[in-house]
Enzyme design. Sequence first.
Site, mmCIF file in Angstrom:
data_model
loop_
_atom_site.group_PDB
_atom_site.id
_atom_site.type_symbol
_atom_site.label_atom_id
_atom_site.label_comp_id
_atom_site.label_asym_id
_atom_site.label_seq_id
_atom_site.Cartn_x
_atom_site.Cartn_y
_atom_site.Cartn_z
ATOM 1 N N GLU A 212 -63.701 -27.416 61.854
ATOM 2 C CA GLU A 212 -62.031 -27.216 61.252
ATOM 3 C C GLU A 212 -61.521 -28.222 60.483
ATOM 4 O O GLU A 212 -61.890 -29.544 61.761
ATOM 5 C CB GLU A 212 -62.100 -26.293 62.087
ATOM 6 C CG GLU A 212 -62.225 -25.038 62.685
ATOM 7 C CD GLU A 212 -61.681 -24.384 61.298
ATOM 8 O OE1 GLU A 212 -61.299 -24.140 60.299
ATOM 9 O OE2 GLU A 212 -62.401 -22.398 61.674
ATOM 10 N N CYS A 246 -53.601 -30.654 59.068
ATOM 11 C CA CYS A 246 -55.564 -30.304 57.992
ATOM 12 C C CYS A 246 -54.579 -29.322 56.674
ATOM 13 O O CYS A 246 -55.621 -29.727 55.471
ATOM 14 C CB CYS A 246 -55.970 -29.669 58.211
ATOM 15 S SG CYS A 246 -56.167 -28.322 59.061
#
Length: 458
Positions: A212, A246
Amino acid sequence: MGKIEIETIVNRQRSLFQSGETLDVTFRKQQLTLLKGMLEKYEGEIYHALKNDLNKSEYEAFTTELGFLYSEIDFALKHLTDWMKLEKVATPITHKGSKSFIHKEPYGVTLIMAPWNYPLHLAIAPAIGAIAAGNTIVVKPSEFTQSTSAILSEMVQSTFDASYFTVVEGDKEISQELLEQRWDYIFFTGSSYVGKIVMEQASKHLTPVTLELGGKSPAIVDKDAKIDLAAKRIVWGKFTNAGQTCVAPDYVYVHEKVKLKLLRAMKKHTRSFYGKKPLENPNFVQIIGKEHFNRLNTFLTEGEVVHGGCTNDEKLRIEPTILDKISGNDAIMQEEIFGPILPVMTFSSIDDVILELKQKDKPLALYYFGENEEKQQQVMTRISFGGGCINDTLYHLANPHLPFGGVGNSGMGAYHGKYSFDTFSHQKSVLKQTTKFDIPFRYPGGKLAKAVVKRLMK
């Protein structure tokens, strides 16, 4: 903690997994229930730790860290029995008499490496999937959020046996020691640079990974967008956690005809959220460390500051800042910002934006604001990205029915909801053949067998 201690942890977890204890649905549900109880018991300490590390308010800590975890655990508890069921699938006529199934099998001993920006959420969320799938878990939290790492270690050690679920604290040398072990699965959240190191180390044991990562996630505001609402949702998505998210909108493309209107609206909503003096706002999140703070500071010299721009070195805070007159060649456009600075660029044709984005690395998220459904579909289908929203930001993360993950440089694999269970499960295919008869044409020999096989398989 040294190499021998780490090896001991991994070996004990492997012994437990091989005993079969984690396979039972009742065991898994008990562990998920324990996990939720642990978070509830330590909720006050968690708030305190997140305040120490990132200056998060209780509201922001709950909405971005704890609340999500409670929802994920409840969702897993509700659906786990169905997820674990043996899945019967169709069998072709060439396999007459047989039955086909898919077993959901845990990988085994798993390593979860968590980042600093959501130090509780991104450590525990993957663990929920690992527990649900029947694995054992080692979590390596970030060394940059020491208070949260410490409370995470304390509460896991007091709740679970280390041979099943444990936390290993430490710096990058400890991370390296961990990566040298033989794991059955590695789940990493962090930068693309470190993700490549993780993948390289995992390849030595052919260990499967989920990465990720991040990237420069754009927000596109078209001329027919509801500008005030778009501005509100963009600044909320950008400045939550001081931009250290993010999937935060990294920059904005706005149609030239509505640019000034958008800038005015974004400034208005930023003041509404954080006040006229955000550096004095006791609940505005700080930058994680001096090095990151200095890096972000260099971006403030680019373009034209139309809102914010002030900093506080002692408190490591940067005002929510909007930059105009930015070009694609500026330094701020060469890497993920990961801070409360929002560059704005203009466009006149959505086709130009699509062409430009197709030439860049695939972002983790993309957000399109506009009312025309044909253009919405055009953007969603022609640009590759991990996931995103139409007329919103961040919200796709909170839907457990949607997979969350990157593509290309922004990562591989996905999780949340059932996708977390699937990520930590091997789909094992099993065919059960009949012994009541044996079809002769499957074996070599004879013109009839050849004719029948060609008829069935062409």
